[in-house]
Design a protein around this motif. Structure first.
Motif, PDB file in Angstrom:
ATOM      1  N   GLY A  27      -4.725  -3.248   5.343  1.00 48.55           N
ATOM      2  CA  GLY A  27      -3.806  -2.408   6.096  1.00 48.55           C
ATOM      3  C   GLY A  27      -4.288  -2.035   7.474  1.00 48.55           C
ATOM      4  N   SER A  58      -0.285  -4.927   7.147  1.00 50.82           N
ATOM      5  CA  SER A  58       0.296  -3.836   6.360  1.00 50.82           C
ATOM      6  C   SER A  58       1.267  -4.359   5.305  1.00 50.82           C
ATOM      7  N   SER A  62       0.741  -3.798   1.331  1.00 50.93           N
ATOM      8  CA  SER A  62       1.737  -3.197   0.450  1.00 50.93           C
ATOM      9  C   SER A  62       2.034  -4.094  -0.753  1.00 50.93           C
ATOM     10  N   VAL A 130      -0.740   2.858   3.368  1.00 53.55           N
ATOM     11  CA  VAL A 130      -1.379   1.571   3.629  1.00 53.55           C
ATOM     12  C   VAL A 130      -2.645   1.714   4.449  1.00 53.55           C
TER      13      VAL A 130
END
Length: 139
Positions: A27, A58, A62, A130
């Motif tokens: 992230g 990111s 996720s 994140v």
């Protein structure tokens, strides 16, 4: 970044060991992503045109957060590790979902955005899940 890890990765079956990426390492904003408006889209428009594009790192982080919350079957063979097994399951699910009917009303959820990585934040959230950033931009 995960992009650097992917491009530097050796093919499966090589003897080189690599660390499993974590949401924290994936992230982080990557210098290679900064200022790159077409890194995933190939130049298409953003779904939320007035907001910043979410970084590729990111988005990968996720996905990692998501698959780490699944209890899935490991393949009997043909997969080198649980990380790649999770990605294999993700690929099968993505293929299945791609065949679903169109959802013209589909859209991202979030009322603000992390100013570090572009992750969309829920209305009550002030911290990014994140990258752990605390700054947010509200659009």
């Amino acid at each position: 970044s995960i992009v650097a890890q992917c491009t530097a990765a050796q093919p499966r079956g090589s003897k080189r060991r690599s660390r499993v990426p974590t949401p924290a390492t994936m992230g982080r904003a990557s210098s290679s992503d900064e200022g790159n408006d077409e890194h995933m889209s190939g130049g298409g428009r953003l779904i939320l045109q007035d907001w910043r594009e979410t970084s590729e790192d990111s988005m990968c982080a996720s996905i990692l957060i998501c698959v780490q919350h699944w209890n899935f079957r490991l393949p009997g063979s043909g997969c080198c590790c649980p990380f790649h097994a999770a990605l294999q399951v993700l690929g099968k699910l993505t293929d299945k979902m791609t065949r679903l009917n169109c959802a013209l009303t589909f859209g991202p959820a979030g009322s603000s955005q992390c100013s570090h990585c572009g992750w969309l934040l829920d209305g009550d959230s002030h911290n990014c899940d994140v990258c752990a950033g605390t700054d947010q931009q509200i659009s």
